[in-house]
Design an enzyme around this catalytic site. Sequence first.
Site, PDB file in Angstrom:
ATOM      1  N   LYS A  32      83.001  16.490  47.265  1.00 33.17           N
ATOM      2  CA  LYS A  32      82.355  16.828  45.607  1.00 33.17           C
ATOM      3  C   LYS A  32      82.194  15.263  45.092  1.00 33.17           C
ATOM      4  O   LYS A  32      81.235  14.869  44.699  1.00 33.17           O
ATOM      5  CB  LYS A  32      83.344  17.569  45.094  1.00 33.17           C
ATOM      6  CG  LYS A  32      82.672  17.973  43.800  1.00 33.17           C
ATOM      7  CD  LYS A  32      83.343  19.263  43.011  1.00 33.17           C
ATOM      8  CE  LYS A  32      83.031  19.115  41.574  1.00 33.17           C
ATOM      9  NZ  LYS A  32      83.407  20.403  40.800  1.00 33.17           N
ATOM     10  N   GLU A  75      91.415  11.129  52.049  1.00 35.22           N
ATOM     11  CA  GLU A  75      91.512  11.729  53.463  1.00 35.22           C
ATOM     12  C   GLU A  75      90.159  11.406  54.066  1.00 35.22           C
ATOM     13  O   GLU A  75      89.705  11.230  55.243  1.00 35.22           O
ATOM     14  CB  GLU A  75      91.956  13.163  53.368  1.00 35.22           C
ATOM     15  CG  GLU A  75      93.484  13.434  53.056  1.00 35.22           C
ATOM     16  CD  GLU A  75      93.711  13.470  51.663  1.00 35.22           C
ATOM     17  OE1 GLU A  75      92.851  13.094  50.754  1.00 35.22           O
ATOM     18  OE2 GLU A  75      94.784  14.088  51.267  1.00 35.22           O
ATOM     19  N   HIS A 112     103.815  40.976  66.003  1.00 30.21           N
ATOM     20  CA  HIS A 112     104.709  40.326  66.887  1.00 30.21           C
ATOM     21  C   HIS A 112     105.253  39.041  66.170  1.00 30.21           C
ATOM     22  O   HIS A 112     105.942  38.206  66.915  1.00 30.21           O
ATOM     23  CB  HIS A 112     104.035  40.058  68.111  1.00 30.21           C
ATOM     24  CG  HIS A 112     103.730  41.340  68.711  1.00 30.21           C
ATOM     25  ND1 HIS A 112     104.374  42.169  69.522  1.00 30.21           N
ATOM     26  CD2 HIS A 112     102.213  42.096  68.541  1.00 30.21           C
ATOM     27  CE1 HIS A 112     103.841  43.109  69.996  1.00 30.21           C
ATOM     28  NE2 HIS A 112     102.532  43.051  69.528  1.00 30.21           N
ATOM     29  N   LYS A 165      99.001  12.342  45.124  1.00 30.89           N
ATOM     30  CA  LYS A 165      98.002  11.193  45.257  1.00 30.89           C
ATOM     31  C   LYS A 165      98.380  10.051  44.875  1.00 30.89           C
ATOM     32  O   LYS A 165      98.222   9.064  45.654  1.00 30.89           O
ATOM     33  CB  LYS A 165      96.714  11.654  44.809  1.00 30.89           C
ATOM     34  CG  LYS A 165      95.810  12.949  45.273  1.00 30.89           C
ATOM     35  CD  LYS A 165      94.546  13.159  44.812  1.00 30.89           C
ATOM     36  CE  LYS A 165      93.774  14.492  44.991  1.00 30.89           C
ATOM     37  NZ  LYS A 165      92.669  14.661  44.360  1.00 30.89           N
ATOM     38  N   GLU A 225      95.600  27.335  44.493  1.00 32.75           N
ATOM     39  CA  GLU A 225      95.183  26.245  43.499  1.00 32.75           C
ATOM     40  C   GLU A 225      94.405  26.888  42.200  1.00 32.75           C
ATOM     41  O   GLU A 225      94.869  26.026  41.151  1.00 32.75           O
ATOM     42  CB  GLU A 225      93.933  25.561  44.259  1.00 32.75           C
ATOM     43  CG  GLU A 225      93.934  23.947  43.992  1.00 32.75           C
ATOM     44  CD  GLU A 225      93.232  23.030  44.465  1.00 32.75           C
ATOM     45  OE1 GLU A 225      92.077  23.032  44.685  1.00 32.75           O
ATOM     46  OE2 GLU A 225      93.678  22.155  45.579  1.00 32.75           O
ATOM     47  N   GLY A 227      85.710  22.964  43.743  1.00 30.99           N
ATOM     48  CA  GLY A 227      85.741  22.542  45.065  1.00 30.99           C
ATOM     49  C   GLY A 227      85.987  23.841  45.847  1.00 30.99           C
ATOM     50  O   GLY A 227      85.465  24.223  46.966  1.00 30.99           O
ATOM     51  N   ARG A 228      87.229  24.721  45.385  1.00 28.60           N
ATOM     52  CA  ARG A 228      87.283  25.966  46.210  1.00 28.60           C
ATOM     53  C   ARG A 228      86.414  27.007  46.215  1.00 28.60           C
ATOM     54  O   ARG A 228      86.481  28.206  46.602  1.00 28.60           O
ATOM     55  CB  ARG A 228      88.731  26.363  45.870  1.00 28.60           C
ATOM     56  CG  ARG A 228      88.941  26.556  44.483  1.00 28.60           C
ATOM     57  CD  ARG A 228      90.482  26.522  43.992  1.00 28.60           C
ATOM     58  NE  ARG A 228      90.884  26.717  42.570  1.00 28.60           N
ATOM     59  CZ  ARG A 228      90.757  25.432  41.983  1.00 28.60           C
ATOM     60  NH1 ARG A 228      90.803  24.340  42.436  1.00 28.60           N
ATOM     61  NH2 ARG A 228      91.078  25.792  40.686  1.00 28.60           N
TER      62      ARG A 228
HETATM   63  O1  F6P Z   1      92.994  19.283  46.667  1.00 33.96           O
HETATM   64  C1  F6P Z   1      92.529  18.859  45.577  1.00 33.96           C
HETATM   65  C2  F6P Z   1      90.840  18.965  45.598  1.00 33.96           C
HETATM   66  O2  F6P Z   1      90.316  18.275  44.228  1.00 33.96           O
HETATM   67  C3  F6P Z   1      90.191  20.367  45.855  1.00 33.96           C
HETATM   68  O3  F6P Z   1      90.103  21.180  44.680  1.00 33.96           O
HETATM   69  C4  F6P Z   1      88.986  20.009  46.535  1.00 33.96           C
HETATM   70  O4  F6P Z   1      88.607  21.139  47.073  1.00 33.96           O
HETATM   71  C5  F6P Z   1      89.393  18.778  47.629  1.00 33.96           C
HETATM   72  O5  F6P Z   1      90.639  18.187  46.726  1.00 33.96           O
HETATM   73  C6  F6P Z   1      88.315  18.028  47.912  1.00 33.96           C
HETATM   74  O6  F6P Z   1      87.655  17.368  47.076  1.00 33.96           O
HETATM   75  P1  F6P Z   1      86.366  16.550  47.503  1.00 33.96           P
HETATM   76  O7  F6P Z   1      85.426  17.775  47.691  1.00 33.96           O
HETATM   77  O8  F6P Z   1      85.879  15.852  46.018  1.00 33.96           O
HETATM   78  O9  F6P Z   1      86.571  15.661  48.652  1.00 33.96           O
END
Ligand code: F6P
Length: 539
Positions: free
Chosen positions: A206, A212, A384, A504, A353, A267-268
């Site tokens: 987003k 990452e 199990h 972060k 979240e 995002g979620r």
């Molecule tokens: O974990 C925090 C967060 O902002 C989530 O809400 C989101 O889904 C994720 O990081 C990834 O963010 P982006 O789509 O901006 O890379």
Amino acid sequence: MEPLTSLPAWQALESHAAQVKPLHLRDLFAADPGRADRFSLEAEGLFLDYSKNRITEETLPLMLQLAEESELRGKIDAMFRGDRINITENRSVLHTALRAPRDRKIVVDGMDVVPPVHQVLDRMSEFANRVRSGEWLGFTGKKIRNVVNIGIGGSDLGPVMAFEALRHYSQRDLNIRFVSNVDGTDFAEATHDLQADETLFIVSSKTFTTLETMTNAKSARAWVLAQLGDERAVASHFVAVSTNAEKVTAFGIDTANMFGFWDWVGGRYSMDSAIGLSSMIAIGPDNFRALLAGFHAMDEHFRTAPFAENLPVLMALLTVWYNNFFGAQSIAVLPYDQYLKRFPAYLQQLTMESNGKYITMAGERVSWETSPIYWGEPGTNGQHSFYQLIHQGTKLILCDFIGFVNSLNPHGPHHDILTANLFAQAEALAFGKTADEVRADNNPEWLVPHKVFEGNRPSNMLLADRLTPEILGKLIALYEHNVFVQGIIWQVDSFDQWGVELGKVLAVRIQPELTTDAELKHDSSTNALIRRYRQRRNL
Ligand code: F6P
């Protein structure tokens, strides 16, 4: 808004809970042959049996009163209307617009958001068809055989869950993979057997700033260039999904190869935006649209059904019931379908979240519990593993069982065995096994306490006829709205996530300290860990 604990319904529920706690499901069922019929509900192809909950005739009316006193109706309308209900980020919350039909009008800040949603969906469909048919070629002219989604959190969990859930409907000659973790192992393992000239990367973010994802995307670009040796290859092997065109361009992806979405999609809650591109490539545009239709059907049910017959509202209220009046700390989500193996992981972000917060919308510290911990595994594997604790442990855990009447892979007796286990677990949890029943099995007296099952363990049973794209959409939207209702009751902003920020920031500070001699100014524990890493990293 009055604090939750001052609401009349809350106070009534506290005394009601004290009356219900001593009651056993065994007795409630014995006294009432109609219980299963009365405490079940069918809507949009999903059947919910909630009779194995520790509730009486009075419980739901009181819980519904709590929903009314929490002004749930007005808040549902505000969300669907596009009001800025995400107050700490000053944003609308309009994931429901992502699955609105073309002829809907949802006006936000003077603009109808539905036409752009469908423009992006149409572009995605065209692109997905080109990849699926082999028309989209890699830099050397080869067909794309591998699609790797790079993203994390909401830009990964929804797509990977949907891909796994709908794998049965996927084009099997396309390899769909997901890279999320910044651990280089994730990228290495996802690509070790792939050729760059047959591989398409979808960089899904987003913000297009997530460390990452950007680290993995840079590694992917280096991997492609190392094999293909030409910068121009990026255009054939990378597309982006983002709200941030500037950053996409800066990364080197042409905005012609970018699929956008909007800041009113959290995002979620983004898996049915362009973030779902990998899912669409896997299952095809028609199945993806069926998935969206399922979401929309559940949106409509949630928006219009009276609360007493509203699946997301009922499930949310039952969650609140155990979470706040029984001290239950977690909910196990137990899908009896191997295709839903990533559903619990997806729900962890959606639920925790969203509602894992101790500050209310009014900026006050809550004096009540908020989100329970969601966890789970597909049945029968969980049986199990951790079911022992659910049956005989000291914790009360609400179980959400999910099952399907028909298997997508009907092999011999497998599905009947699976389903028998599903029903058996809910029955065993509710009714248990008494000491007399254990004795009747000729057990020695010393063994009796070990073999007793107290029962009275609550569960919901969600059943659908078959796992289809449409049903999956309904199931996900059911949980999305369930989480929304929980957040309204607990008075938290379910759509921000400030709790992920501090870690972060600290990681960005620590990273250069790991490889230099810079003076360390952390606490003694963190300093010692960094020093140890420095000393041993090249041994
Ligand atoms: O974990 C925090 C967060 O902002 C989530 O809400 C989101 O889904 C994720 O990081 C990834 O963010 P982006 O789509 O901006 O890379």
